[in-house]
Design a protein around this motif. Structure first.
Motif, PDB file in Angstrom:
ATOM      1  N   ALA A 264       0.844  -1.187   0.000  1.00  0.00           N
ATOM      2  CA  ALA A 264       0.000   0.000   0.000  1.00  0.00           C
ATOM      3  C   ALA A 264       0.881   1.239   0.000  1.00  0.00           C
ATOM      4  CB  ALA A 264      -0.928   0.019   1.212  1.00  0.00           C
ATOM      5  N   VAL A 265       0.487   2.221  -0.801  1.00  0.00           N
ATOM      6  CA  VAL A 265       1.127   3.534  -0.788  1.00  0.00           C
ATOM      7  C   VAL A 265       0.398   4.374   0.258  1.00  0.00           C
ATOM      8  CG1 VAL A 265       1.658   5.609  -2.103  1.00  0.00           C
ATOM      9  CG2 VAL A 265       1.791   3.361  -3.201  1.00  0.00           C
ATOM     10  N   VAL A 266       1.127   4.831   1.246  1.00  0.00           N
ATOM     11  CA  VAL A 266       0.536   5.545   2.376  1.00  0.00           C
ATOM     12  C   VAL A 266       1.098   6.964   2.425  1.00  0.00           C
ATOM     13  CG1 VAL A 266       0.235   5.577   4.885  1.00  0.00           C
ATOM     14  CG2 VAL A 266       0.312   3.391   3.666  1.00  0.00           C
ATOM     15  N   ASN A 267       0.220   7.938   2.617  1.00  0.00           N
ATOM     16  CA  ASN A 267       0.631   9.327   2.796  1.00  0.00           C
ATOM     17  C   ASN A 267       0.100   9.795   4.139  1.00  0.00           C
ATOM     18  OD1 ASN A 267       0.764  12.226   2.719  1.00  0.00           O
ATOM     19  ND2 ASN A 267       1.066  12.072   0.503  1.00  0.00           N
ATOM     20  N   PRO A 268       0.922   9.750   5.195  1.00  0.00           N
ATOM     21  CA  PRO A 268       0.439  10.133   6.531  1.00  0.00           C
ATOM     22  C   PRO A 268      -0.045  11.580   6.586  1.00  0.00           C
ATOM     23  CG  PRO A 268       2.504   8.925   6.683  1.00  0.00           C
ATOM     24  CD  PRO A 268       2.314   9.247   5.235  1.00  0.00           C
ATOM     25  N   ALA A 269       0.602  12.480   5.831  1.00  0.00           N
ATOM     26  CA  ALA A 269       0.207  13.884   5.877  1.00  0.00           C
ATOM     27  C   ALA A 269      -1.202  14.092   5.337  1.00  0.00           C
ATOM     28  CB  ALA A 269       1.216  14.724   5.085  1.00  0.00           C
ATOM     29  N   LYS A 270      -1.561  13.333   4.302  1.00  0.00           N
ATOM     30  CA  LYS A 270      -2.892  13.454   3.702  1.00  0.00           C
ATOM     31  C   LYS A 270      -3.902  12.479   4.297  1.00  0.00           C
ATOM     32  CE  LYS A 270      -1.263  15.026  -0.841  1.00  0.00           C
ATOM     33  NZ  LYS A 270      -1.216  14.710  -2.292  1.00  0.00           N
ATOM     34  N   GLY A 271      -3.420  11.516   5.077  1.00  0.00           N
ATOM     35  CA  GLY A 271      -4.313  10.510   5.621  1.00  0.00           C
ATOM     36  C   GLY A 271      -4.853   9.574   4.564  1.00  0.00           C
ATOM     37  N   SER A 272      -4.029   9.252   3.552  1.00  0.00           N
ATOM     38  CA  SER A 272      -4.494   8.418   2.442  1.00  0.00           C
ATOM     39  C   SER A 272      -3.724   7.109   2.382  1.00  0.00           C
ATOM     40  CB  SER A 272      -4.340   9.163   1.113  1.00  0.00           C
ATOM     41  OG  SER A 272      -2.978   9.445   0.853  1.00  0.00           O
ATOM     42  N   MET A 273      -4.365   6.092   1.796  1.00  0.00           N
ATOM     43  CA  MET A 273      -3.725   4.800   1.584  1.00  0.00           C
ATOM     44  C   MET A 273      -4.323   4.164   0.339  1.00  0.00           C
ATOM     45  SD  MET A 273      -3.345   1.422   4.047  1.00  0.00           S
ATOM     46  CE  MET A 273      -5.017   0.816   3.830  1.00  0.00           C
ATOM     47  N   TYR A 274      -3.463   3.705  -0.571  1.00  0.00           N
ATOM     48  CA  TYR A 274      -3.882   3.039  -1.800  1.00  0.00           C
ATOM     49  C   TYR A 274      -3.232   1.663  -1.824  1.00  0.00           C
ATOM     50  CZ  TYR A 274      -4.577   7.994  -2.577  1.00  0.00           C
ATOM     51  OH  TYR A 274      -4.936   9.308  -2.425  1.00  0.00           O
ATOM     52  N   SER A 275      -4.041   0.626  -1.657  1.00  0.00           N
ATOM     53  CA  SER A 275      -3.486  -0.716  -1.490  1.00  0.00           C
ATOM     54  C   SER A 275      -3.716  -1.566  -2.727  1.00  0.00           C
ATOM     55  CB  SER A 275      -4.106  -1.405  -0.273  1.00  0.00           C
ATOM     56  OG  SER A 275      -5.504  -1.541  -0.436  1.00  0.00           O
ATOM     57  N   TYR A 276      -2.913  -2.611  -2.870  1.00  0.00           N
ATOM     58  CA  TYR A 276      -3.061  -3.570  -3.966  1.00  0.00           C
ATOM     59  C   TYR A 276      -2.520  -4.924  -3.532  1.00  0.00           C
ATOM     60  CZ  TYR A 276       1.954  -2.852  -4.899  1.00  0.00           C
ATOM     61  OH  TYR A 276       3.324  -2.789  -4.790  1.00  0.00           O
ATOM     62  N   ASP A 277      -2.934  -5.970  -4.235  1.00  0.00           N
ATOM     63  CA  ASP A 277      -2.426  -7.319  -4.011  1.00  0.00           C
ATOM     64  C   ASP A 277      -1.307  -7.616  -5.001  1.00  0.00           C
ATOM     65  OD1 ASP A 277      -4.293  -7.839  -2.004  1.00  0.00           O
ATOM     66  OD2 ASP A 277      -5.781  -8.570  -3.444  1.00  0.00           O
ATOM     67  N   ALA A 278      -0.290  -8.327  -4.550  1.00  0.00           N
ATOM     68  CA  ALA A 278       0.762  -8.774  -5.456  1.00  0.00           C
ATOM     69  C   ALA A 278       0.201  -9.815  -6.422  1.00  0.00           C
ATOM     70  CB  ALA A 278       1.927  -9.372  -4.664  1.00  0.00           C
ATOM     71  N   ARG A 279       0.738  -9.849  -7.656  1.00  0.00           N
ATOM     72  CA  ARG A 279       0.355 -10.863  -8.631  1.00  0.00           C
ATOM     73  C   ARG A 279       1.189 -12.128  -8.361  1.00  0.00           C
ATOM     74  NH1 ARG A 279      -2.865  -7.084  -8.529  1.00  0.00           N
ATOM     75  NH2 ARG A 279      -2.855  -5.476 -10.127  1.00  0.00           N
ATOM     76  N   ALA A 280       0.533 -13.271  -8.297  1.00  0.00           N
ATOM     77  CA  ALA A 280       1.188 -14.510  -7.874  1.00  0.00           C
ATOM     78  C   ALA A 280       1.373 -15.452  -9.052  1.00  0.00           C
ATOM     79  CB  ALA A 280       0.360 -15.192  -6.787  1.00  0.00           C
ATOM     80  N   ILE A 281       2.618 -15.874  -9.282  1.00  0.00           N
ATOM     81  CA  ILE A 281       2.959 -16.795 -10.357  1.00  0.00           C
ATOM     82  C   ILE A 281       3.228 -18.162  -9.765  1.00  0.00           C
ATOM     83  CG2 ILE A 281       4.578 -17.308 -12.223  1.00  0.00           C
ATOM     84  CD1 ILE A 281       5.237 -14.305 -12.300  1.00  0.00           C
ATOM     85  N   GLU A 282       2.517 -19.160 -10.266  1.00  0.00           N
ATOM     86  CA  GLU A 282       2.733 -20.555  -9.880  1.00  0.00           C
ATOM     87  C   GLU A 282       3.548 -21.263 -10.952  1.00  0.00           C
ATOM     88  OE1 GLU A 282       2.610 -21.908  -7.101  1.00  0.00           O
ATOM     89  OE2 GLU A 282       0.687 -22.879  -6.775  1.00  0.00           O
ATOM     90  N   GLY A 283       4.120 -22.431 -10.592  1.00  0.00           N
ATOM     91  CA  GLY A 283       4.799 -23.282 -11.565  1.00  0.00           C
ATOM     92  C   GLY A 283       6.053 -22.674 -12.150  1.00  0.00           C
ATOM     93  N   PHE A 284       6.737 -21.791 -11.402  1.00  0.00           N
ATOM     94  CA  PHE A 284       7.877 -21.077 -11.959  1.00  0.00           C
ATOM     95  C   PHE A 284       9.113 -21.951 -12.100  1.00  0.00           C
ATOM     96  CE2 PHE A 284      11.627 -18.258 -11.312  1.00  0.00           C
ATOM     97  CZ  PHE A 284      11.506 -17.500 -12.466  1.00  0.00           C
ATOM     98  N   SER A 285       9.413 -22.758 -11.080  1.00  0.00           N
ATOM     99  CA  SER A 285      10.629 -23.576 -11.133  1.00  0.00           C
ATOM    100  C   SER A 285      10.397 -24.925 -10.493  1.00  0.00           C
ATOM    101  CB  SER A 285      11.788 -22.869 -10.425  1.00  0.00           C
ATOM    102  OG  SER A 285      12.974 -23.637 -10.513  1.00  0.00           O
ATOM    103  N   THR A 286      10.993 -25.947 -11.095  1.00  0.00           N
ATOM    104  CA  THR A 286      10.898 -27.306 -10.568  1.00  0.00           C
ATOM    105  C   THR A 286      12.160 -27.719  -9.815  1.00  0.00           C
ATOM    106  OG1 THR A 286      11.735 -28.216 -12.649  1.00  0.00           O
ATOM    107  CG2 THR A 286       9.340 -28.010 -12.427  1.00  0.00           C
TER     108      THR A 286
END
Length: 544
Positions: A264-286
């Protein structure tokens, strides 16, 4: 074949398909957000912003994880370290401004190598060596801006390098340690969960502790051990640790997934927060891909697959089914699951609500295709000195400042609507051809009206909405943007206010690569081809 983005709420589009989330030996985006690799589209320490992040291990086995932060212009590494998580562990940190410099800080005690948690302020500043150049470390640089300010925004990735084997007899047989000595990795990674601490019943030579000493609650039993395994000790007769001495798979088995995270991008001075989920990759390495801290491996091009045939499962919107595509490299398979022919999202700049909108658009694999002599598909242009106005500070200034991809509204002749489905009509005799346009607009004859096109030149881009501030020209806007505080030479700004569209949605064409000012590119399209004969249109992107 088009990889459609059908989501209007986020830029990520379809993230996978039911039934393939846990399939081994094939790269796919897990719709549940669990995987071996986590891609976080954005971090910033600009303005009054900071970025908080976390990763969660949902499994009963520990994890060896590469943590890598990449600056936003050309995805050059600005910090990497190894993270060792115990079963069911969470690691949290923040990207902050530390005395004018971007840095990572944490109060988390999970083991890192080098040990951030052992430093007095539990903070590690970012480095500019990979793009500024450092002969002592064999970093050639990339001929771009060299200031550490370049590292103030970008994206980051976490790559599982291996599963820590376990001594638990009831655990999955595939997670059993091959020899008793390897059980030490799990033992020293695991947190003490007894509120009274854990009293040693025998001397512990690895930690320099004696029988009766107490290990404190809430901390791993011995992060010093992980650092010792990657270190060379002694004077006249140096002794390398097992990992650095040639056996990096000691105590580890192949990656098994089960990580999720968010930021999340947080700006304490403005009292704002913009959050997101990470993108998850499966099956990358054996196989185990455990590398020393400070190395640019493992990267998204270091996944291991049987017979080096890298398979990706990609949802096909035209057939409502999943295509199994094969590629000759790991990074191509990763790119495939991020491919989109368009991106779309909402915007809101209503004055009455004090609203503002910015989009983050990140190309997590772009640097693998744009740092050679020629660009590789699906990208069209290399990292270079864009010495044509408005891209260079001066023509031929020698400063590399982007690998620019032209984008435009659409598909079709328009690509912006308000909330009442109203849009502009280029064939309307009352239509002003200067509206709407992306800015900065592409280089062209100044006597001709600008085409509704722009350039996304970076690995991590910010698209801003709204009228430009007084005194700013559309093709020179450099920020800072109102929300994220992004400061770049070329920030794409969509002047929706010129149409009277305070709120609505926009669709951007990522497939058409034709430059209206260059006849030689007419009809050019971007695509990534698999070795089994299918092509994905567009570009590999994510964002929010």
């Amino acid at each position: 074949m088009n990889r459609k983005n059908l989501t209007a709420a986020v830029l990520a589009g379809l993230a996978g398909a039911a039934g393939i989330a846990s399939t081994a030996q094939a790269v796919n985006l897990n719709p549940d957000g669990l995987g071996q690799v986590l891609v976080y589209p954005y971090y910033t320490a600009n303005g009054d912003n900071l970025t908080i992040m976390s990763v969660v291990n949902t499994t009963a086995q520990g994890k060896a994880v590469k943590v890598r932060f990449l600056e936003g212009m050309n995805s050059k590494e600005v910090l990497d370290f190894n993270l060792y998580m115990s079963a069911y562990d969470v690691w949290a940190a923040a990207v902050v401004d530390q005395d004018g410099k971007p840095a990572v800080t944490t109060e988390d005690t999970s083991c890192t190598v080098p040990g951030i948690e052992t430093q007095a302020d539990m903070t590690q500043e970012f480095f500019n060596l990979a793009y500024a150049g450092d002969k002592t470390k064999e970093y050639p640089g990339d001929k771009g801006p060299t200031s550490l300010d370049r590292a103030r925004e970008g994206h980051f990735e976490l790559i599982e390098m291996g599963t820590i084997c376990t001594a638990d007899a009831e655990a999955d047989a595939n997670m059993q340690c091959a020899e008793a000595a390897e059980e030490a990795v799990e033992y020293y990674t695991t947190h003490v969960i007894d509120p009274d601490g854990e009293t040693l019943t025998a001397d512990d030579a690895l930690l320099g502790l004696s029988k009766g000493d107490v290990l404190p609650y809430g901390r791993p039993r011995g992060c010093a051990v992980h650092n010792a395994l990657w270190s060379v000790s002694g004077g006249a007769n140096p002794t390398p640790g097992v990992w650095v001495g040639g056996n990096p798979t000691f105590g580890l088995l192949a990656p098994s997934g089960g990580l999720f995270g968010g930021a999340a991008v947080v700006n304490p001075a403005k009292g704002s927060m913009y959050s997101y989920d990470a993108r998850a990759i499966e099956g990358f390495s054996t196989e185990v891909i455990h590398f020393e801290p400070g190395f640019e491996q493992p990267s998204l091009d270091d996944g291991v697959a049987p017979q080096d045939i890298h398979t990706a499962y990609v949802y096909n919107g035209e057939t409502a089914s999943v295509d199994m595509l094969t590629f000759g490299s790991s990074v191509d398979a990763v790119s495939a699951v991020f491919m989109h022919d368009t991106m779309m999202n909402e915007y809101n700049t209503e004055d009455i609500a004090g609203a503002a909108s910015e989009w983050v658009v990140t190309f997590p694999t772009k640097s693998f295709y744009t740092n050679g002599v020629d660009a590789e598909a699906p990208f069209q242009n290399v990292w270079a000195d864009n010495d044509v106005y408005p891209f260079g500070a001066a023509k031929g200034d020698g400063i590399y400042d982007g690998a620019c991809e032209i984008v435009k509204l659409g598909p079709g002749e328009n690509g912006i609507w308000n909330r009442e489905e109203d849009t502009f009509n280029p064939e309307d005799p009352n239509f002003d051809p200067e509206e709407p346009v992306f800015s900065p607009s592409n280089p062209q004859d100044p006597t001709e009206p600008p085409a509704p096109t722009s350039w996304l030149c970076y690995e991590t881009n910010v698209i801003r909405f709204g009228a430009l501030p007084d005194g700013e020209m559309g093709d020179t806007y450099a920020g800072p943007t109102e929300i994220l505080g992004s400061e770049r030479v070329r920030i794409t700004s969509i002047d929706n206010d010129a149409l009277g569209f305070e709120s609505g949605w926009v669709q951007v064409n990522l497939t058409d690569a034709a430059d209206p000012n260059k006849a030689s590119t007419a009809g050019a399209v971007r695509s990534l081809s698999s070795t089994n004969g299918k092509a994905l249109l567009g570009l590999p992107m994510t964002g929010f």
